[in-house]
Write a protein that holds these residues in place. Structure first.
Motif, mmCIF file in Angstrom:
data_model
loop_
_atom_site.group_PDB
_atom_site.id
_atom_site.type_symbol
_atom_site.label_atom_id
_atom_site.label_comp_id
_atom_site.label_asym_id
_atom_site.label_seq_id
_atom_site.Cartn_x
_atom_site.Cartn_y
_atom_site.Cartn_z
ATOM 1 N N ASP A 56 0.818 -1.221 0.000
ATOM 2 C CA ASP A 56 0.000 0.000 0.000
ATOM 3 C C ASP A 56 0.846 1.263 0.000
ATOM 4 N N ASN A 57 2.044 1.176 0.556
ATOM 5 C CA ASN A 57 2.861 2.379 0.765
ATOM 6 C C ASN A 57 4.215 2.325 0.071
ATOM 7 N N ALA A 58 4.291 1.569 -0.994
ATOM 8 C CA ALA A 58 5.541 1.465 -1.752
ATOM 9 C C ALA A 58 5.999 2.862 -2.170
ATOM 10 N N GLY A 59 7.269 3.135 -1.940
ATOM 11 C CA GLY A 59 7.837 4.422 -2.309
ATOM 12 C C GLY A 59 7.665 5.512 -1.275
ATOM 13 N N GLN A 60 6.882 5.245 -0.245
ATOM 14 C CA GLN A 60 6.675 6.247 0.813
ATOM 15 C C GLN A 60 6.541 5.572 2.179
ATOM 16 N N LEU A 61 7.283 4.515 2.354
ATOM 17 C CA LEU A 61 7.151 3.676 3.538
ATOM 18 C C LEU A 61 7.418 4.433 4.837
ATOM 19 N N GLU A 62 8.490 5.212 4.869
ATOM 20 C CA GLU A 62 8.828 5.924 6.109
ATOM 21 C C GLU A 62 7.734 6.904 6.502
ATOM 22 N N ALA A 63 7.269 7.696 5.559
ATOM 23 C CA ALA A 63 6.213 8.672 5.857
ATOM 24 C C ALA A 63 4.933 7.972 6.295
ATOM 25 N N TYR A 65 4.686 4.971 7.672
ATOM 26 C CA TYR A 65 4.914 4.375 8.987
ATOM 27 C C TYR A 65 4.748 5.434 10.072
ATOM 28 N N ARG A 66 5.379 6.579 9.871
ATOM 29 C CA ARG A 66 5.293 7.651 10.871
ATOM 30 C C ARG A 66 3.854 8.115 11.069
ATOM 31 N N LYS A 67 3.110 8.176 9.995
ATOM 32 C CA LYS A 67 1.715 8.624 10.075
ATOM 33 C C LYS A 67 0.839 7.568 10.746
ATOM 34 N N GLU A 68 1.020 6.321 10.382
ATOM 35 C CA GLU A 68 0.161 5.248 10.876
ATOM 36 C C GLU A 68 0.494 4.823 12.305
ATOM 37 N N PHE A 69 1.783 4.709 12.606
ATOM 38 C CA PHE A 69 2.178 4.102 13.875
ATOM 39 C C PHE A 69 2.876 5.038 14.849
ATOM 40 N N ILE A 70 3.281 6.204 14.392
ATOM 41 C CA ILE A 70 4.009 7.153 15.230
ATOM 42 C C ILE A 70 5.306 6.505 15.711
ATOM 43 N N ASP A 71 6.330 7.278 15.823
ATOM 44 C CA ASP A 71 7.622 6.753 16.258
ATOM 45 C C ASP A 71 7.683 6.728 17.777
ATOM 46 N N HIS A 72 7.535 5.542 18.340
ATOM 47 C CA HIS A 72 7.650 5.400 19.786
ATOM 48 C C HIS A 72 9.092 5.176 20.200
ATOM 49 N N ILE A 73 9.889 4.637 19.279
ATOM 50 C CA ILE A 73 11.313 4.432 19.542
ATOM 51 C C ILE A 73 12.086 4.828 18.288
ATOM 52 N N ASP A 74 13.335 5.149 18.462
ATOM 53 C CA ASP A 74 14.194 5.493 17.337
ATOM 54 C C ASP A 74 14.765 4.195 16.774
ATOM 55 N N LEU A 75 14.209 3.749 15.665
ATOM 56 C CA LEU A 75 14.629 2.480 15.067
ATOM 57 C C LEU A 75 16.100 2.465 14.694
ATOM 58 N N SER A 76 16.643 3.620 14.359
ATOM 59 C CA SER A 76 18.048 3.664 13.953
ATOM 60 C C SER A 76 18.985 3.314 15.112
ATOM 61 N N LEU A 77 18.547 3.526 16.342
ATOM 62 C CA LEU A 77 19.376 3.156 17.496
ATOM 63 C C LEU A 77 19.577 1.647 17.574
ATOM 64 N N TRP A 78 18.647 0.902 16.986
ATOM 65 C CA TRP A 78 18.758 -0.549 16.948
ATOM 66 C C TRP A 78 19.319 -1.025 15.619
ATOM 67 N N GLY A 79 19.703 -0.078 14.769
ATOM 68 C CA GLY A 79 20.303 -0.423 13.491
ATOM 69 C C GLY A 79 19.302 -0.726 12.387
ATOM 70 N N PHE A 80 18.053 -0.265 12.554
ATOM 71 C CA PHE A 80 17.018 -0.541 11.566
ATOM 72 C C PHE A 80 16.633 0.697 10.775
ATOM 73 N N THR A 81 16.241 0.473 9.544
ATOM 74 C CA THR A 81 15.476 1.453 8.780
ATOM 75 C C THR A 81 14.016 1.026 8.928
ATOM 76 N N TYR A 82 13.096 1.808 8.421
ATOM 77 C CA TYR A 82 11.695 1.414 8.490
ATOM 78 C C TYR A 82 11.465 0.133 7.699
ATOM 79 N N THR A 83 12.105 0.035 6.561
ATOM 80 C CA THR A 83 11.965 -1.160 5.728
ATOM 81 C C THR A 83 12.552 -2.384 6.420
ATOM 82 N N SER A 84 13.761 -2.266 6.951
ATOM 83 C CA SER A 84 14.391 -3.428 7.573
ATOM 84 C C SER A 84 13.662 -3.835 8.860
#
Length: 91
Positions: A56-63, A65-84
């Protein structure tokens, strides 16, 4: 709350929030807690919802994700991107 992705929302909002350490000290332990506390049907639904969310969100996954789920944690601190992150939580 997450009408289109209720089980995925439960996993992200219920386990990967600012108090994630209630479930474990690292990503693997938090996922283990989710697996232990969820049914096989819930986990199958999460997988379907992740795949639908990605499609549903191909090409705009990060935006999306942020809209749907809100960032409760910084995924990059765990070494993740939104896709990974979404790939890693497929159970």
């Amino acid at each position: 709350m997450h009408k289109r992705y209720p089980e995925l929302g439960q996993l992200i909002g219920g386990y990967f929030h600012e108090d994630y350490d209630l479930f474990g000290d690292n990503f693997g332990e938090v996922m283990d807690a989710y697996i232990e506390g969820s049914s096989p049907d819930d986990r199958a639904q999460v997988l379907k919802e992740i795949e639908r969310f990605q499609t549903d969100n191909a090409g705009q996954l990060e935006a999306a994700y942020r809209k749907e789920f809100i960032d409760h944690i910084d995924l990059s601190l765990w070494g993740f991107t939104y896709t990974s992150f979404l790939e890693e939580i497929k159970v």
